[in-house]
Motif scaffolding. Sequence first.
Motif, PDB file in Angstrom:
ATOM      1  N   ALA A   1       0.755  -1.243  -0.174  1.00 48.85           N
ATOM      2  CA  ALA A   1      -0.065   0.145   0.041  1.00 48.85           C
ATOM      3  C   ALA A   1       0.695   1.279  -0.075  1.00 48.85           C
ATOM      4  O   ALA A   1       0.725   2.236  -0.685  1.00 48.85           O
ATOM      5  CB  ALA A   1      -0.959   0.124   1.206  1.00 48.85           C
ATOM      6  N   ALA A   2       2.001   1.255   0.920  1.00 47.18           N
ATOM      7  CA  ALA A   2       2.916   2.516   0.868  1.00 47.18           C
ATOM      8  C   ALA A   2       3.351   2.659  -0.584  1.00 47.18           C
ATOM      9  O   ALA A   2       3.579   3.793  -0.878  1.00 47.18           O
ATOM     10  CB  ALA A   2       3.898   2.279   1.924  1.00 47.18           C
TER      11      ALA A   2
ATOM     12  N   LEU B   1       0.636  12.736   6.167  1.00 46.00           N
ATOM     13  CA  LEU B   1       1.261  11.927   7.097  1.00 46.00           C
ATOM     14  C   LEU B   1       0.122  11.256   8.208  1.00 46.00           C
ATOM     15  O   LEU B   1       0.351  10.208   8.601  1.00 46.00           O
ATOM     16  CB  LEU B   1       2.047  12.634   8.302  1.00 46.00           C
ATOM     17  CG  LEU B   1       3.003  12.272   9.288  1.00 46.00           C
ATOM     18  CD1 LEU B   1       4.009  11.137   8.676  1.00 46.00           C
ATOM     19  CD2 LEU B   1       3.685  13.190  10.046  1.00 46.00           C
ATOM     20  N   ILE B   2      -0.701  12.103   8.480  1.00 48.22           N
ATOM     21  CA  ILE B   2      -1.858  11.548   9.655  1.00 48.22           C
ATOM     22  C   ILE B   2      -2.651  10.229   9.058  1.00 48.22           C
ATOM     23  O   ILE B   2      -2.915   9.375   9.567  1.00 48.22           O
ATOM     24  CB  ILE B   2      -2.974  12.758   9.968  1.00 48.22           C
ATOM     25  CG1 ILE B   2      -2.139  13.725  10.457  1.00 48.22           C
ATOM     26  CG2 ILE B   2      -4.133  12.318  10.679  1.00 48.22           C
ATOM     27  CD1 ILE B   2      -2.992  15.281  10.860  1.00 48.22           C
ATOM     28  N   GLU B   3      -3.140  10.586   7.676  1.00 48.31           N
ATOM     29  CA  GLU B   3      -3.788   9.583   6.978  1.00 48.31           C
ATOM     30  C   GLU B   3      -2.960   8.214   6.878  1.00 48.31           C
ATOM     31  O   GLU B   3      -3.443   7.080   6.932  1.00 48.31           O
ATOM     32  CB  GLU B   3      -4.418   9.849   5.589  1.00 48.31           C
ATOM     33  CG  GLU B   3      -3.453  10.132   4.510  1.00 48.31           C
ATOM     34  CD  GLU B   3      -3.950  10.587   3.278  1.00 48.31           C
ATOM     35  OE1 GLU B   3      -4.838  11.301   3.253  1.00 48.31           O
ATOM     36  OE2 GLU B   3      -3.245  10.983   2.265  1.00 48.31           O
ATOM     37  N   GLY B   4      -1.677   8.205   6.646  1.00 48.96           N
ATOM     38  CA  GLY B   4      -0.680   7.128   6.627  1.00 48.96           C
ATOM     39  C   GLY B   4      -0.909   6.582   7.925  1.00 48.96           C
ATOM     40  O   GLY B   4      -0.614   5.139   7.889  1.00 48.96           O
TER      41      GLY B   4
ATOM     42  N   THR C   1       2.724  10.097   3.319  1.00 51.48           N
ATOM     43  CA  THR C   1       1.833   8.927   3.704  1.00 51.48           C
ATOM     44  C   THR C   1       2.436   7.513   3.973  1.00 51.48           C
ATOM     45  O   THR C   1       2.196   6.625   4.677  1.00 51.48           O
ATOM     46  CB  THR C   1       0.810   8.832   2.411  1.00 51.48           C
ATOM     47  OG1 THR C   1      -0.036   9.961   2.308  1.00 51.48           O
ATOM     48  CG2 THR C   1      -0.358   7.568   2.788  1.00 51.48           C
ATOM     49  N   PRO C   2       3.527   6.977   2.832  1.00 47.85           N
ATOM     50  CA  PRO C   2       4.257   6.041   3.368  1.00 47.85           C
ATOM     51  C   PRO C   2       4.990   6.019   4.448  1.00 47.85           C
ATOM     52  O   PRO C   2       5.015   5.076   5.341  1.00 47.85           O
ATOM     53  CB  PRO C   2       5.340   5.826   2.211  1.00 47.85           C
ATOM     54  CG  PRO C   2       4.803   6.501   0.974  1.00 47.85           C
ATOM     55  CD  PRO C   2       3.805   7.565   1.332  1.00 47.85           C
ATOM     56  N   LEU C   3       5.533   7.125   4.935  1.00 48.62           N
ATOM     57  CA  LEU C   3       6.311   7.318   6.425  1.00 48.62           C
ATOM     58  C   LEU C   3       5.203   7.126   7.506  1.00 48.62           C
ATOM     59  O   LEU C   3       5.559   6.431   8.622  1.00 48.62           O
ATOM     60  CB  LEU C   3       7.021   8.927   6.374  1.00 48.62           C
ATOM     61  CG  LEU C   3       7.638   9.185   7.506  1.00 48.62           C
ATOM     62  CD1 LEU C   3       8.639   8.291   8.030  1.00 48.62           C
ATOM     63  CD2 LEU C   3       8.034  10.600   7.705  1.00 48.62           C
ATOM     64  N   GLY C   4       4.060   7.756   7.325  1.00 48.19           N
ATOM     65  CA  GLY C   4       2.923   7.730   8.246  1.00 48.19           C
ATOM     66  C   GLY C   4       2.559   6.022   8.499  1.00 48.19           C
ATOM     67  O   GLY C   4       2.403   5.548   9.489  1.00 48.19           O
TER      68      GLY C   4
END
Length: 253
Positions: A10-11, A120-123, A178-181
Amino acid sequence: MSLITYKIIAAVLVFIISVTAVLYPLRVRAHPGHHWLLELGDAFASGIFLGAALFHMLPTAIADFGMVYQGQHYPLAELFCAAGFLLLLFFERISTSSSAEPNPNHIPFIIAVIIIIHSLIEGAALGVNTAFATASIIFLAIVAHKGSESFTLAVTLNRSRLAMKHIIAIIIVFALMTPLGIALGTSLTLILQEKLGLLLIAGFNAFAAGTFLYMSTLHHINHHQRSHEGEGLVEFLALLAGLSVMAVLAIWS
């Protein structure tokens, strides 16, 4: 396939979508304009976000808080949700109040910060979830919105006088958020104890639900252009279609 493998895939997919969606506007240095099909797709994605927040993330957070604090009736999930909503509203109000600033790079940069924080939050919301069903629903919401969000960010940055290297740097940071999250959320759930992990999942789900609610309502209304009222009705129907998809998915999750 394990849940961790699923999150890794997914990331990677989210990163590819984020980068691919900005190739055209970065190449042609697009000017402000009316992109009706893009806004129609974004309306559908806003419906996905709205449904994900109301039918999946917030109810899950309420249930998880209830499991940890049995007998406690204070609306913790709703409090976290309001915090997420108000955080993005606060940042957007800053960008609005700064509109009189002479620096043409100021507003696009603030908008970029808002979108990066939300990414970031959604990840993290995807990463902290330990159930395939909930993680898949959040992933669907992210994917549905990510392409149009990336394109819009690139067009916004192109309206500024930022150098191309600075625009590319901001886009790369955005694509990685997002991948980081996802990575941070997954790591925290693995190292925390069961009770703390459940609290983390509940808090992130509720907080992210608030940001999803904001992006699908006030942000959607404030940043959409329409050449005539008929487009507004079509956009509403697209939003309703996205919301309906999430309502149907709630039957099996």
